[in-house]
Design an enzyme around this catalytic site. Structure first.
Site, PDB file in Angstrom:
ATOM      1  N   LYS A  58       1.303 -22.915 -20.957  1.00  0.00           N
ATOM      2  CA  LYS A  58       0.086 -23.086 -20.694  1.00  0.00           C
ATOM      3  C   LYS A  58      -0.842 -23.006 -21.709  1.00  0.00           C
ATOM      4  CE  LYS A  58       2.233 -23.714 -17.363  1.00  0.00           C
ATOM      5  NZ  LYS A  58       3.733 -23.457 -17.058  1.00  0.00           N
ATOM      6  N   GLY A 191      11.970 -32.919 -14.875  1.00  0.00           N
ATOM      7  CA  GLY A 191      11.491 -31.874 -14.057  1.00  0.00           C
ATOM      8  C   GLY A 191      10.289 -31.235 -14.531  1.00  0.00           C
ATOM      9  N   ILE A 193       9.894 -28.565 -16.935  1.00  0.00           N
ATOM     10  CA  ILE A 193       9.644 -28.561 -18.036  1.00  0.00           C
ATOM     11  C   ILE A 193       9.384 -29.567 -19.086  1.00  0.00           C
ATOM     12  CG2 ILE A 193      10.831 -27.832 -20.317  1.00  0.00           C
ATOM     13  CD1 ILE A 193      12.189 -25.378 -18.804  1.00  0.00           C
ATOM     14  N   GLU A 212      15.536 -39.763 -16.662  1.00  0.00           N
ATOM     15  CA  GLU A 212      15.659 -38.814 -15.341  1.00  0.00           C
ATOM     16  C   GLU A 212      16.988 -39.276 -14.817  1.00  0.00           C
ATOM     17  OE1 GLU A 212      14.825 -35.967 -13.789  1.00  0.00           O
ATOM     18  OE2 GLU A 212      16.229 -36.468 -12.208  1.00  0.00           O
ATOM     19  N   ARG A 280      18.117 -24.675 -15.677  1.00  0.00           N
ATOM     20  CA  ARG A 280      18.342 -23.185 -16.154  1.00  0.00           C
ATOM     21  C   ARG A 280      19.625 -22.772 -15.265  1.00  0.00           C
ATOM     22  NH1 ARG A 280      14.779 -21.529 -19.853  1.00  0.00           N
ATOM     23  NH2 ARG A 280      15.345 -19.260 -19.423  1.00  0.00           N
ATOM     24  N   HIS A 452     -19.529 -25.690  -0.542  1.00  0.00           N
ATOM     25  CA  HIS A 452     -19.947 -27.030  -0.796  1.00  0.00           C
ATOM     26  C   HIS A 452     -20.609 -26.867  -2.066  1.00  0.00           C
ATOM     27  CE1 HIS A 452     -21.043 -31.413  -0.675  1.00  0.00           C
ATOM     28  NE2 HIS A 452     -21.979 -31.002  -0.882  1.00  0.00           N
TER      29      HIS A 452
HETATM   30  P1  FAD Z   1      13.288 -13.289 -17.538  1.00  0.00           P
HETATM   31  O1  FAD Z   1      11.860 -13.719 -17.738  1.00  0.00           O
HETATM   32  O2  FAD Z   1      14.331 -14.439 -18.401  1.00  0.00           O
HETATM   33  O3  FAD Z   1      13.528 -12.207 -18.283  1.00  0.00           O
HETATM   34  C1  FAD Z   1      14.647 -11.494 -18.551  1.00  0.00           C
HETATM   35  C2  FAD Z   1      14.737 -10.747 -19.677  1.00  0.00           C
HETATM   36  O4  FAD Z   1      15.885  -9.868 -19.714  1.00  0.00           O
HETATM   37  C3  FAD Z   1      14.835 -11.590 -21.011  1.00  0.00           C
HETATM   38  O5  FAD Z   1      13.693 -11.152 -21.939  1.00  0.00           O
HETATM   39  C4  FAD Z   1      15.976 -11.410 -21.731  1.00  0.00           C
HETATM   40  O6  FAD Z   1      16.193 -11.368 -23.076  1.00  0.00           O
HETATM   41  C5  FAD Z   1      16.270  -9.841 -21.020  1.00  0.00           C
HETATM   42  N1  FAD Z   1      17.761  -9.831 -21.098  1.00  0.00           N
HETATM   43  C6  FAD Z   1      18.805 -10.545 -20.292  1.00  0.00           C
HETATM   44  N2  FAD Z   1      19.846  -9.779 -20.392  1.00  0.00           N
HETATM   45  C7  FAD Z   1      19.902  -8.632 -20.823  1.00  0.00           C
HETATM   46  C8  FAD Z   1      20.640  -7.254 -20.999  1.00  0.00           C
HETATM   47  N3  FAD Z   1      22.107  -7.480 -20.770  1.00  0.00           N
HETATM   48  N4  FAD Z   1      19.829  -6.382 -21.573  1.00  0.00           N
HETATM   49  C9  FAD Z   1      18.837  -6.384 -22.037  1.00  0.00           C
HETATM   50  N5  FAD Z   1      17.655  -7.220 -21.880  1.00  0.00           N
HETATM   51  C10 FAD Z   1      18.369  -8.410 -21.347  1.00  0.00           C
HETATM   52  N6  FAD Z   1       7.599 -19.712 -13.795  1.00  0.00           N
HETATM   53  C11 FAD Z   1       6.408 -19.704 -13.066  1.00  0.00           C
HETATM   54  O7  FAD Z   1       6.250 -19.191 -12.167  1.00  0.00           O
HETATM   55  N7  FAD Z   1       4.986 -20.503 -13.660  1.00  0.00           N
HETATM   56  C12 FAD Z   1       5.386 -21.000 -14.756  1.00  0.00           C
HETATM   57  O8  FAD Z   1       4.433 -21.891 -15.276  1.00  0.00           O
HETATM   58  C13 FAD Z   1       6.628 -21.109 -15.393  1.00  0.00           C
HETATM   59  N8  FAD Z   1       6.728 -22.009 -16.617  1.00  0.00           N
HETATM   60  C14 FAD Z   1       7.885 -21.769 -17.189  1.00  0.00           C
HETATM   61  C15 FAD Z   1       7.754 -22.568 -18.584  1.00  0.00           C
HETATM   62  C16 FAD Z   1       9.043 -22.636 -19.250  1.00  0.00           C
HETATM   63  C17 FAD Z   1       9.172 -23.585 -20.593  1.00  0.00           C
HETATM   64  C18 FAD Z   1      10.384 -22.006 -18.768  1.00  0.00           C
HETATM   65  C19 FAD Z   1      11.531 -21.831 -19.436  1.00  0.00           C
HETATM   66  C20 FAD Z   1       9.977 -21.327 -17.607  1.00  0.00           C
HETATM   67  C21 FAD Z   1       8.962 -21.069 -16.842  1.00  0.00           C
HETATM   68  N9  FAD Z   1       8.815 -20.638 -15.546  1.00  0.00           N
HETATM   69  C22 FAD Z   1       7.640 -20.400 -14.905  1.00  0.00           C
HETATM   70  C23 FAD Z   1       9.964 -19.734 -15.110  1.00  0.00           C
HETATM   71  C24 FAD Z   1       9.891 -18.417 -15.394  1.00  0.00           C
HETATM   72  O9  FAD Z   1       9.833 -18.111 -16.886  1.00  0.00           O
HETATM   73  C25 FAD Z   1      11.040 -17.347 -14.912  1.00  0.00           C
HETATM   74  O10 FAD Z   1      11.083 -17.752 -13.470  1.00  0.00           O
HETATM   75  C26 FAD Z   1      10.907 -16.118 -14.945  1.00  0.00           C
HETATM   76  O11 FAD Z   1      10.587 -15.518 -16.379  1.00  0.00           O
HETATM   77  C27 FAD Z   1      12.016 -15.347 -14.531  1.00  0.00           C
HETATM   78  O12 FAD Z   1      11.637 -14.016 -14.654  1.00  0.00           O
HETATM   79  P2  FAD Z   1      13.137 -12.893 -14.754  1.00  0.00           P
HETATM   80  O13 FAD Z   1      12.481 -11.539 -14.859  1.00  0.00           O
HETATM   81  O14 FAD Z   1      13.990 -13.280 -13.785  1.00  0.00           O
HETATM   82  O15 FAD Z   1      13.833 -13.254 -16.134  1.00  0.00           O
HETATM   83  P1  NAI Z   2      14.332 -28.755 -13.213  1.00  0.00           P
HETATM   84  O1  NAI Z   2      15.245 -28.489 -12.316  1.00  0.00           O
HETATM   85  O2  NAI Z   2      12.819 -28.617 -12.773  1.00  0.00           O
HETATM   86  O3  NAI Z   2      14.118 -30.253 -13.681  1.00  0.00           O
HETATM   87  C1  NAI Z   2      15.386 -30.791 -14.286  1.00  0.00           C
HETATM   88  C2  NAI Z   2      15.545 -31.992 -14.002  1.00  0.00           C
HETATM   89  O4  NAI Z   2      16.470 -33.001 -14.810  1.00  0.00           O
HETATM   90  C3  NAI Z   2      15.604 -32.643 -12.722  1.00  0.00           C
HETATM   91  O5  NAI Z   2      14.772 -33.519 -12.348  1.00  0.00           O
HETATM   92  C4  NAI Z   2      17.106 -33.213 -12.517  1.00  0.00           C
HETATM   93  O6  NAI Z   2      17.128 -34.319 -11.667  1.00  0.00           O
HETATM   94  C5  NAI Z   2      17.249 -33.825 -13.977  1.00  0.00           C
HETATM   95  N1  NAI Z   2      18.681 -33.727 -14.640  1.00  0.00           N
HETATM   96  C6  NAI Z   2      19.455 -32.946 -14.418  1.00  0.00           C
HETATM   97  N2  NAI Z   2      20.743 -33.258 -15.220  1.00  0.00           N
HETATM   98  C7  NAI Z   2      20.354 -34.369 -15.904  1.00  0.00           C
HETATM   99  C8  NAI Z   2      20.877 -35.455 -16.698  1.00  0.00           C
HETATM  100  N3  NAI Z   2      22.286 -35.183 -17.295  1.00  0.00           N
HETATM  101  N4  NAI Z   2      20.221 -36.400 -17.265  1.00  0.00           N
HETATM  102  C9  NAI Z   2      18.957 -36.787 -16.587  1.00  0.00           C
HETATM  103  N5  NAI Z   2      18.325 -35.858 -15.692  1.00  0.00           N
HETATM  104  C10 NAI Z   2      19.099 -35.024 -15.565  1.00  0.00           C
HETATM  105  O7  NAI Z   2      14.609 -27.861 -14.597  1.00  0.00           O
HETATM  106  P2  NAI Z   2      13.658 -27.547 -15.812  1.00  0.00           P
HETATM  107  O8  NAI Z   2      12.551 -28.564 -15.968  1.00  0.00           O
HETATM  108  O9  NAI Z   2      14.780 -27.467 -16.779  1.00  0.00           O
HETATM  109  O10 NAI Z   2      12.961 -26.203 -15.408  1.00  0.00           O
HETATM  110  C11 NAI Z   2      14.140 -25.139 -15.173  1.00  0.00           C
HETATM  111  C12 NAI Z   2      13.036 -24.240 -14.171  1.00  0.00           C
HETATM  112  O11 NAI Z   2      12.482 -23.472 -14.821  1.00  0.00           O
HETATM  113  C13 NAI Z   2      12.293 -24.968 -13.131  1.00  0.00           C
HETATM  114  O12 NAI Z   2      13.080 -25.510 -12.241  1.00  0.00           O
HETATM  115  C14 NAI Z   2      11.368 -23.787 -12.667  1.00  0.00           C
HETATM  116  O13 NAI Z   2      12.138 -23.077 -11.712  1.00  0.00           O
HETATM  117  C15 NAI Z   2      11.115 -23.250 -13.789  1.00  0.00           C
HETATM  118  N6  NAI Z   2      10.045 -23.690 -14.523  1.00  0.00           N
HETATM  119  C16 NAI Z   2       8.752 -23.501 -13.847  1.00  0.00           C
HETATM  120  C17 NAI Z   2       7.588 -23.845 -14.344  1.00  0.00           C
HETATM  121  C18 NAI Z   2       6.319 -23.921 -13.321  1.00  0.00           C
HETATM  122  O14 NAI Z   2       6.256 -22.998 -12.529  1.00  0.00           O
HETATM  123  N7  NAI Z   2       5.230 -24.501 -13.746  1.00  0.00           N
HETATM  124  C19 NAI Z   2       7.458 -24.697 -15.535  1.00  0.00           C
HETATM  125  C20 NAI Z   2       8.795 -24.947 -16.079  1.00  0.00           C
HETATM  126  C21 NAI Z   2       9.852 -24.391 -15.754  1.00  0.00           C
END
Ligand code: FAD
Ligand code: NAI
Length: 475
Positions: A58, A191, A193, A212, A280, A452
């Site tokens: 963000k 998707g 990301i 995609e 993921r 409004h």
């Molecule tokens: P995580 O955040 O993955 O935290 C798990 C932590 O545990 C990590 O730090 C890891 O290193 C640690 N860990 C794992 N195993 C062990 C172990 N055995 N011992 C010690 N530590 C360990 N979600 C949203 O809602 N809004 C968004 O805008 C959004 N944007 C995203 C953008 C990107 C690029 C990505 C990749 C994800 C995004 N997400 C977003 C998804 C969000 O990040 C995850 O859903 C969220 O972080 C999940 O939380 P969690 O606590 O389950 O796991």
């Molecule tokens: P995603 O599931 O959102 O999107 C993956 C996309 O890749 C899908 O459209 C799928 O059809 C496509 N795909 C899968 N295999 C493929 C292939 N071999 N070739 C071409 N296309 C293929 O997964 P993404 O973007 O990796 O994000 C993972 C998760 O992280 C999200 O689902 C979401 O849960 C979380 N996230 C949330 C955000 C938010 O809340 N704003 C921002 C970023 C991530």
């Protein structure tokens, strides 16, 4: 000798740290184990979300949006920027890193003030709720928990033959850390990301091509909303190729040579960087010793019931490591619910009303069912919609693309879904979530007074339109 806690949380992301804080608030002695370090080798609690996910993405979306607006929108307001406008990528990245550091430091402080004992290292669960923590220096400690909460999160899926190398083939962390704008960025997966990070680098000047596999953009999103979003992305110059697979990616001479396949056959394309964002998977590597009794399903997720209980006594699991949407707020709410259940209170996380937001421009947000899901389930429904172009506020802001769509039960009028593409969608969705959580109707939204001129009037009018009595559009 092992230390004993009421609750041991493994993982310090938005699931784990929130669960630990809530457990401590409820008077339970609590430990939180997280292995993530920042660039200085110091603990960086906050998980994927704070370090390499929600927050840094963000920060870059905001920086790149400012840059884009200066170039493409300010002139409409009469703001003239004489001379060239350029982006200092290093400053942008430093700002992002500062935001991340501030927040991860803040989580560390919150754990401390709530008297959660923090362990920086890798946690592994053994039988009888014994946990070992291996520090980065190799030192091992033994902890004993009455309850264990597994919150180990998720990691990006790698495609065969396209291992992440941090240089050319990138995961989310790599794409967030680029030090220069790549001339040509390829993205596998349009998707969440792919679209968010693709937008960042496109706004900063990269030529972005998304590949995609599905024939529809954002398959899980309501069709009307996904189509409207797709039109905006096209106008922005994002080249989204649907029904397209990348069969091979070969790194040579500082570029990535792609072999792409679609219905017309194979094609070659060269990019400078390739982001792989195809979803993921739950992260359970090394987490579970023998005989813990915790079951992991075929998708690698920890198996839990509706209350996040695993198959092992007093072992719970939350967040990205279990079923349900992979979202930070879902992980946190499950963490709170589990801590409350452990403390003997009632705790619950309603997976049916989890809002989704995609932070593109325009933003996309929704809660509940899409029209296609309802059709498939054979549910009778009615819809109402309203375009932002008919709102005074949207026009005044110069951000009037998109619409709000409300779906209600045909008979009872209960709100079944709300879908928004447009300015401020991330904030507007909240009132729809509240309405659904209170089992409210489209008429409830329609009868509430909305200020409004605000963007929320589009939600109001869409709700009125369900009953074909919108004021500012034809019914
Ligand atoms: P995580 O955040 O993955 O935290 C798990 C932590 O545990 C990590 O730090 C890891 O290193 C640690 N860990 C794992 N195993 C062990 C172990 N055995 N011992 C010690 N530590 C360990 N979600 C949203 O809602 N809004 C968004 O805008 C959004 N944007 C995203 C953008 C990107 C690029 C990505 C990749 C994800 C995004 N997400 C977003 C998804 C969000 O990040 C995850 O859903 C969220 O972080 C999940 O939380 P969690 O606590 O389950 O796991
Ligand atoms: P995603 O599931 O959102 O999107 C993956 C996309 O890749 C899908 O459209 C799928 O059809 C496509 N795909 C899968 N295999 C493929 C292939 N071999 N070739 C071409 N296309 C293929 O997964 P993404 O973007 O990796 O994000 C993972 C998760 O992280 C999200 O689902 C979401 O849960 C979380 N996230 C949330 C955000 C938010 O809340 N704003 C921002 C970023 C991530």
């Amino acid at each position: 000798m092992s230390k004993t806690f009421d609750v041991i949380v493994i993982g310090g992301g938005p699931g784990g740290y929130v669960a630990a804080i809530r457990a401590a608030q409820l008077g339970l002695s609590t430990a939180c184990i997280d292995d993530r370090s920042n660039a200085d080798g110091k603990p960086a609690p906050g998980g994927t979300c704070l370090n390499i996910g929600c927050i840094p993405s963000k920060a870059l979306l905001d920086s790149s949006k400012h840059f884009h607006h200066v170039q493409h929108q300010y002139a409409d307001h009469g703001i003239r920027v004489d001379g060239s406008v350029s982006m200092d990528i290093a400053t942008m990245q430093q700002r992002k890193d500062k935001v991340v550091k501030q927040l991860t430091g803040g989580v560390g402080q919150l754990l401390k003030v709530n008297k959660v004992e923090f362990f920086h290292g890798f946690g592994k669960l053994h039988a009888d709720r014994v946990v070992t923590v291996t520090g980065h220096d190799g030192d091992e400690q033994h902890l004993q928990g009455k309850h264990i909460i597994l919150a180990s999160g998720s990691v990006p899926i790698e495609l065969p033959g396209m291992a992440f190398d941090g240089q050319h083939i990138l995961d989310n962390a790599g794409a967030l850390a680029l030090e220069a704008v790549p001339q040509r960025l390829g993205v596998i997966g349009a998707g969440v990301i792919g679209l968010e990070l693709g937008s960042v680098w496109k706004r900063l000047g990269a030529e972005v091509t998304l590949f995609e596999a599905m024939d529809n953009l954002l398959e899980a999103v309501d069709r009307d909303i996904a189509k409207a979003a797709g039109r905006e992305f096209k106008k922005q110059g994002l080249d989204i190729r649907l029904g397209c697979k990348v069969k091979a990616a070969e790194v040579a001479d500082d570029e990535v040579r792609l072999t792409i396949e679609n219905k017309d056959g194979e094609q070659q394309l060269v990019v400078d960087k390739l982001l792989v964002a195809v979803g993921r998977r739950a992260n359970t590597e090394g987490l579970l010793g023998d005989d813990t009794g915790v079951a992991v399903n075929q998708r690698g997720q920890i198996e839990v019931d509706a209350h996040c209980r695993t198959a092992a006594d007093n072992v719970w699991a939350i967040g990205d490591a279990v079923r349900g949407p992979m979202l930070a707020h879902k992980a946190s709410e499950e963490g709170i619910a589990v801590a409350e259940l452990i403390a003997g209170e009632s705790g619950h996380c309603n997976l049916d009303t989890i809002p989704w937001v995609i932070y593109t421009d325009p933003e996309i947000a929704w809660v509940g069912k899409t029209e296609q899901e309802l059709q498939q389930a054979g549910v009778e429904y009615k819809t109402g919609s309203f375009p932002f172009a008919a709102t005074g506020r949207g026009l005044a802001m110069g951000e009037a693309a998109g619409l709000v769509k409300i779906i209600a039960d045909a008979e009872t009028d209960t709100l079944l879904g709300a879908h928004i593409v447009g300015p401020g969608a991330s904030e507007l969705i909240a009132e729809c979530v509240v309405t659904m959580e209170f089992a409210g109707c489209a008429e409830d939204l329609a009868r509430i007074v909305h200020a409004h001129p605000t963007l929320s009037e589009a939600v109001h009018e869409a709700a009125l339109h369900v009953d074909k009595r919108a004021i500012h559009r034809a019914n």
